[in-house]
Design a protein around this motif. Structure first.
Motif, PDB file in Angstrom:
ATOM      1  N   LEU A  65       7.231  12.239  -5.281  1.00 23.37           N
ATOM      2  CA  LEU A  65       7.173  13.194  -6.332  1.00 23.37           C
ATOM      3  C   LEU A  65       8.585  13.744  -6.593  1.00 23.37           C
ATOM      4  N   THR A  66       8.799  13.465  -7.922  1.00 17.50           N
ATOM      5  CA  THR A  66      10.329  13.736  -8.358  1.00 17.50           C
ATOM      6  C   THR A  66      10.335  14.825  -9.463  1.00 17.50           C
ATOM      7  N   GLY A  67      11.580  15.587  -9.697  1.00 16.89           N
ATOM      8  CA  GLY A  67      11.766  16.060 -11.187  1.00 16.89           C
ATOM      9  C   GLY A  67      11.069  17.677 -11.023  1.00 16.89           C
ATOM     10  N   GLU A  68      11.051  18.112 -12.216  1.00 14.66           N
ATOM     11  CA  GLU A  68      10.390  19.716 -12.430  1.00 14.66           C
ATOM     12  C   GLU A  68       8.863  19.460 -12.174  1.00 14.66           C
ATOM     13  N   GLY A  69       8.222  20.626 -12.227  1.00 14.79           N
ATOM     14  CA  GLY A  69       6.888  20.729 -12.247  1.00 14.79           C
ATOM     15  C   GLY A  69       6.360  22.173 -11.480  1.00 14.79           C
ATOM     16  N   PHE A  85       7.741  13.078 -12.264  1.00 13.98           N
ATOM     17  CA  PHE A  85       7.886  11.769 -11.814  1.00 13.98           C
ATOM     18  C   PHE A  85       7.112  11.533 -10.473  1.00 13.98           C
ATOM     19  N   SER A  86       6.078  10.527 -10.412  1.00 10.96           N
ATOM     20  CA  SER A  86       5.447  10.614  -9.141  1.00 10.96           C
ATOM     21  C   SER A  86       5.333   9.033  -8.562  1.00 10.96           C
ATOM     22  N   ASP A  87       6.056   8.248  -9.290  1.00  6.61           N
ATOM     23  CA  ASP A  87       6.090   6.565  -8.834  1.00  6.61           C
ATOM     24  C   ASP A  87       7.445   6.292  -8.069  1.00  6.61           C
TER      25      ASP A  87
END
Length: 240
Positions: A65-69, A85-87
């Motif tokens: 899991l990457t990036g904002e959220g 981003f989760s891949d």
């Protein structure tokens, strides 16, 4: 970690520096315990709101899991993290998960149609701040079974940064942070109203999460300073 004056000015005050640097999606309370999700460890961490102490990683068996959220907990304790981003790549997937922090298990429930950078429960309804259109962020209601978004309405506030958060007081008043400034949100229309004067911001850069709960200053909003503060330390910023 800072507290924010929600009644008059919308300015931030430092509570404590975090004991460990974590690039957090956001923050949320489960009962009286404050949690964050860190993509650096793909784990959930507790945060002590008095000292800033970050707890050891809690594995919920979700990775890349990457990036904002953001992160939200339902009243029954089920957690909902949203990620851009989760891949393991920089191909947006805008995925939504559920997890059980006690069992260490998670489930992907679907993808949202826009990037989500704020999540909060009001009763059993899950609201999201969608940053699909950075110039005009909007409020949505999230289908908790498949991640589908139903538009409530635009905030009518221009955003220059993806860092934002969403929180609701026990009184039902909803708040969001946009460009390090505090706004109330009408949950029926999505319209946002600035707290304090137009030229007042938090005084801290990169605020990426909001949560209401027990913190040292009563009637204040606990805010987690996001990527900028985590990489460079808490940094004061001049008023605009």
């Amino acid at each position: 970690m800072i507290s924010i004056n929600t009644t008059t000015t919308g300015e931030g005050t430092l509570i404590a520096a975090l004991s460990t640097s974590v690039s957090a999606y956001g923050i949320a309370y489960r009962g009286t315990q404050l949690y964050t999700f860190s993509p650096e460890t793909d784990s959930v961490h507790t945060i002590d709101t008095s000292t800033g102490a970050v707890g050891a990683p809690i594995n919920i068996n979700v990775g890349n899991l990457t990036g904002e959220g953001d992160l939200a907990f339902r009243a029954d304790g089920v957690g909902f993290p949203a990620t851009v981003f989760s891949d393991g790549t920089f191909n947006p997937t805008n995925d939504l998960f559920t997890f059980d922090v006690l069992a260490g298990a998670s489930t992907r429930i679907g993808s949202t149609s826009v990037a989500v950078d704020g999540l909060v429960f009001v009763g059993d309804t899950l609201y999201a701040l969608g940053q699909g259109d950075l110039v005009a962020p909007s409020l949505y209601i999230v289908n908790q079974f498949n991640g589908a978004l139903s538009a409530v309405g635009p905030l009518n506030v221009s955003a220059n940064s993806l860092f934002s958060g969403l929180a609701v007081m026990t009184t039902g008043t909803a708040y969001t942070s946009v460009d390090d400034q505090l706004y109330t949100i009408n949950l029926g229309t999505g319209a946002a109203t600035k707290v304090g004067a137009a030229d007042i911001n938090f005084g801290f850069s990169g605020v990426s999460g909001l949560a209401f709960g027990a913190i040292p200053e009563p009637s204040a909003c606990a805010a987690f300073t996001g990527v900028v503060a985590l990489l460079a330390g808490v940094r004061r910023k001049r008023r605009v």
